[in-house]
Design a protein around this motif. Structure first.
Motif, PDB file in Angstrom:
ATOM      1  N   MET A  50       0.836  -1.200   0.000  1.00 39.97           N
ATOM      2  CA  MET A  50       0.000   0.000   0.000  1.00 39.97           C
ATOM      3  C   MET A  50       0.872   1.252   0.000  1.00 39.97           C
ATOM      4  SD  MET A  50      -3.088  -1.079  -0.111  1.00 39.97           S
ATOM      5  CE  MET A  50      -3.974   0.460   0.244  1.00 39.97           C
ATOM      6  N   ALA A  51       0.289   2.348  -0.428  1.00 39.71           N
ATOM      7  CA  ALA A  51       1.065   3.579  -0.539  1.00 39.71           C
ATOM      8  C   ALA A  51       0.202   4.801  -0.263  1.00 39.71           C
ATOM      9  CB  ALA A  51       1.657   3.691  -1.937  1.00 39.71           C
ATOM     10  N   TRP A  52       0.879   5.877   0.038  1.00 33.63           N
ATOM     11  CA  TRP A  52       0.255   7.201   0.088  1.00 33.63           C
ATOM     12  C   TRP A  52       0.878   8.029  -1.040  1.00 33.63           C
ATOM     13  CZ3 TRP A  52      -3.852   8.786   2.823  1.00 33.63           C
ATOM     14  CH2 TRP A  52      -4.248   8.007   3.923  1.00 33.63           C
ATOM     15  N   TYR A  53      -0.005   8.751  -1.721  1.00 39.24           N
ATOM     16  CA  TYR A  53       0.385   9.656  -2.783  1.00 39.24           C
ATOM     17  C   TYR A  53      -0.167  11.037  -2.432  1.00 39.24           C
ATOM     18  CZ  TYR A  53       0.724   5.196  -5.344  1.00 39.24           C
ATOM     19  OH  TYR A  53       1.032   3.914  -5.737  1.00 39.24           O
ATOM     20  N   ARG A  54       0.326  12.067  -3.096  1.00 41.31           N
ATOM     21  CA  ARG A  54      -0.239  13.394  -2.901  1.00 41.31           C
ATOM     22  C   ARG A  54      -0.170  14.177  -4.199  1.00 41.31           C
ATOM     23  NH1 ARG A  54       4.316  16.123   1.143  1.00 41.31           N
ATOM     24  NH2 ARG A  54       5.976  16.368  -0.418  1.00 41.31           N
TER      25      ARG A  54
ATOM     26  N   SER B 194       9.134  -0.323   4.605  1.00 42.33           N
ATOM     27  CA  SER B 194       8.619   0.922   4.032  1.00 42.33           C
ATOM     28  C   SER B 194       9.705   1.711   3.308  1.00 42.33           C
ATOM     29  CB  SER B 194       7.987   1.774   5.132  1.00 42.33           C
ATOM     30  OG  SER B 194       8.890   1.970   6.193  1.00 42.33           O
ATOM     31  N   THR B 195       9.261   2.535   2.379  1.00 41.16           N
ATOM     32  CA  THR B 195      10.138   3.393   1.601  1.00 41.16           C
ATOM     33  C   THR B 195       9.489   4.766   1.497  1.00 41.16           C
ATOM     34  OG1 THR B 195      10.978   1.506   0.332  1.00 41.16           O
ATOM     35  CG2 THR B 195      11.281   3.690  -0.637  1.00 41.16           C
ATOM     36  N   TYR B 196      10.321   5.806   1.549  1.00 36.25           N
ATOM     37  CA  TYR B 196       9.811   7.178   1.568  1.00 36.25           C
ATOM     38  C   TYR B 196      10.459   8.019   0.470  1.00 36.25           C
ATOM     39  CZ  TYR B 196       8.244   5.744   6.186  1.00 36.25           C
ATOM     40  OH  TYR B 196       7.642   5.078   7.215  1.00 36.25           O
ATOM     41  N   SER B 197       9.717   9.008   0.008  1.00 34.41           N
ATOM     42  CA  SER B 197      10.317   9.977  -0.894  1.00 34.41           C
ATOM     43  C   SER B 197      11.292  10.835  -0.081  1.00 34.41           C
ATOM     44  CB  SER B 197       9.251  10.867  -1.530  1.00 34.41           C
ATOM     45  OG  SER B 197       8.657  11.696  -0.561  1.00 34.41           O
TER      46      SER B 197
ATOM     47  N   VAL C 147       9.970  13.663   2.342  1.00 38.05           N
ATOM     48  CA  VAL C 147       9.283  13.395   3.608  1.00 38.05           C
ATOM     49  C   VAL C 147      10.083  12.480   4.532  1.00 38.05           C
ATOM     50  CG1 VAL C 147       7.069  13.649   2.428  1.00 38.05           C
ATOM     51  CG2 VAL C 147       7.982  11.349   2.876  1.00 38.05           C
ATOM     52  N   LYS C 148      11.194  11.965   4.062  1.00 42.97           N
ATOM     53  CA  LYS C 148      11.986  11.017   4.853  1.00 42.97           C
ATOM     54  C   LYS C 148      12.387  11.648   6.188  1.00 42.97           C
ATOM     55  CE  LYS C 148      14.526   8.625   2.221  1.00 42.97           C
ATOM     56  NZ  LYS C 148      15.598   8.192   1.298  1.00 42.97           N
ATOM     57  N   GLY C 149      12.168  10.913   7.260  1.00 43.52           N
ATOM     58  CA  GLY C 149      12.498  11.407   8.596  1.00 43.52           C
ATOM     59  C   GLY C 149      11.386  12.180   9.261  1.00 43.52           C
ATOM     60  N   ARG C 150      10.352  12.543   8.504  1.00 44.87           N
ATOM     61  CA  ARG C 150       9.227  13.304   9.059  1.00 44.87           C
ATOM     62  C   ARG C 150       7.922  12.499   9.040  1.00 44.87           C
ATOM     63  NH1 ARG C 150       7.456  17.681   6.517  1.00 44.87           N
ATOM     64  NH2 ARG C 150       8.142  17.030   4.432  1.00 44.87           N
ATOM     65  N   PHE C 151       7.734  11.688   8.024  1.00 45.30           N
ATOM     66  CA  PHE C 151       6.508  10.904   7.871  1.00 45.30           C
ATOM     67  C   PHE C 151       6.787   9.433   8.167  1.00 45.30           C
ATOM     68  CE2 PHE C 151       4.212  13.717   4.461  1.00 45.30           C
ATOM     69  CZ  PHE C 151       4.416  14.831   5.275  1.00 45.30           C
TER      70      PHE C 151
ATOM     71  N   ARG D 208       0.449  14.073  -9.481  1.00 49.63           N
ATOM     72  CA  ARG D 208       0.399  13.223  -8.291  1.00 49.63           C
ATOM     73  C   ARG D 208       1.758  12.562  -8.106  1.00 49.63           C
ATOM     74  NH1 ARG D 208      -4.941   9.703  -7.684  1.00 49.63           N
ATOM     75  NH2 ARG D 208      -5.632  11.782  -8.293  1.00 49.63           N
ATOM     76  N   GLU D 209       2.222  12.518  -6.863  1.00 48.98           N
ATOM     77  CA  GLU D 209       3.525  11.928  -6.575  1.00 48.98           C
ATOM     78  C   GLU D 209       3.421  10.932  -5.433  1.00 48.98           C
ATOM     79  OE1 GLU D 209       6.350  14.832  -5.164  1.00 48.98           O
ATOM     80  OE2 GLU D 209       5.067  15.481  -3.523  1.00 48.98           O
ATOM     81  N   LEU D 210       4.336   9.980  -5.454  1.00 42.74           N
ATOM     82  CA  LEU D 210       4.404   8.979  -4.397  1.00 42.74           C
ATOM     83  C   LEU D 210       5.034   9.605  -3.155  1.00 42.74           C
ATOM     84  CD1 LEU D 210       4.182   5.950  -3.526  1.00 42.74           C
ATOM     85  CD2 LEU D 210       6.527   5.711  -4.370  1.00 42.74           C
ATOM     86  N   VAL D 211       4.404   9.399  -2.015  1.00 47.24           N
ATOM     87  CA  VAL D 211       4.947   9.874  -0.734  1.00 47.24           C
ATOM     88  C   VAL D 211       5.687   8.755  -0.013  1.00 47.24           C
ATOM     89  CG1 VAL D 211       4.334  10.782   1.538  1.00 47.24           C
ATOM     90  CG2 VAL D 211       3.132  11.606  -0.501  1.00 47.24           C
ATOM     91  N   ALA D 212       5.033   7.602   0.103  1.00 51.31           N
ATOM     92  CA  ALA D 212       5.626   6.469   0.808  1.00 51.31           C
ATOM     93  C   ALA D 212       4.859   5.209   0.453  1.00 51.31           C
ATOM     94  CB  ALA D 212       5.580   6.689   2.324  1.00 51.31           C
ATOM     95  N   PHE D 213       5.528   4.065   0.535  1.00 51.75           N
ATOM     96  CA  PHE D 213       4.806   2.810   0.386  1.00 51.75           C
ATOM     97  C   PHE D 213       5.298   1.806   1.409  1.00 51.75           C
ATOM     98  CE2 PHE D 213       7.945   0.104  -1.703  1.00 51.75           C
ATOM     99  CZ  PHE D 213       8.766   0.991  -2.385  1.00 51.75           C
ATOM    100  N   ILE D 214       4.446   0.831   1.687  1.00 48.89           N
ATOM    101  CA  ILE D 214       4.746  -0.183   2.690  1.00 48.89           C
ATOM    102  C   ILE D 214       4.403  -1.543   2.113  1.00 48.89           C
ATOM    103  CG2 ILE D 214       2.477   0.154   3.809  1.00 48.89           C
ATOM    104  CD1 ILE D 214       3.924  -0.479   6.496  1.00 48.89           C
TER     105      ILE D 214
END
Length: 114
Positions: A34-38, A57-60, A63-67, A45-51
């Motif tokens: 699953m992922a969050w996009y914004r 998990s992987t982060y853009s 947002v790395k270190g904050r989300f 639309r861009e990828l924020v993070a996926f799990i």
């Protein structure tokens, strides 16, 4: 039929926090990454993070270190904890599968402003 329902957005001051939730149905959630996009106004639309299913998990970079993305397979829900929010995080946030299958929820507005 895939259904995704986001909740938890709103207006927050810079430096604040929000937690987004996404309730999923219509597919085998526990087997699906699953992922969050914004999507910010006027931008793609861009990828924020996926799990992944094993909760890796992987982060853009933005947002790395904050989300933090997490999931509860029993509740078929994916979360996005957003800390140290910045004005540039303002966007409509969507959850989806990763990679995307083209099914989206209604999205949830997050506005970071003083």
């Amino acid at each position: 039929q895939v259904q995704l329902v986001e909740s938890g957005g709103g207006l927050v001051q810079p430096g604040g926090s929000l937690r987004l939730s996404c309730s999923a149905s219509g597919f085998i959630f526990s087997f699906t990454a699953m992922a969050w996009y914004r999507q910010a106004l006027g931008k793609q639309r861009e990828l924020v993070a996926f799990i992944r299913t094993a909760s890796e998990s992987t982060y853009s970079d933005s947002v790395k270190g904050r989300f933090t993305i997490s999931r509860d397979n029993a509740k078929k829900t994916v979360y996005l904890q957003m800390n140290s929010l910045k004005p540039e995080d303002t966007a409509v946030y969507y959850c989806g599968t990763w990679p995307s299958r083209g099914s989206w929820g209604q999205g949830i507005q997050v506005t970071v402003s003083s």
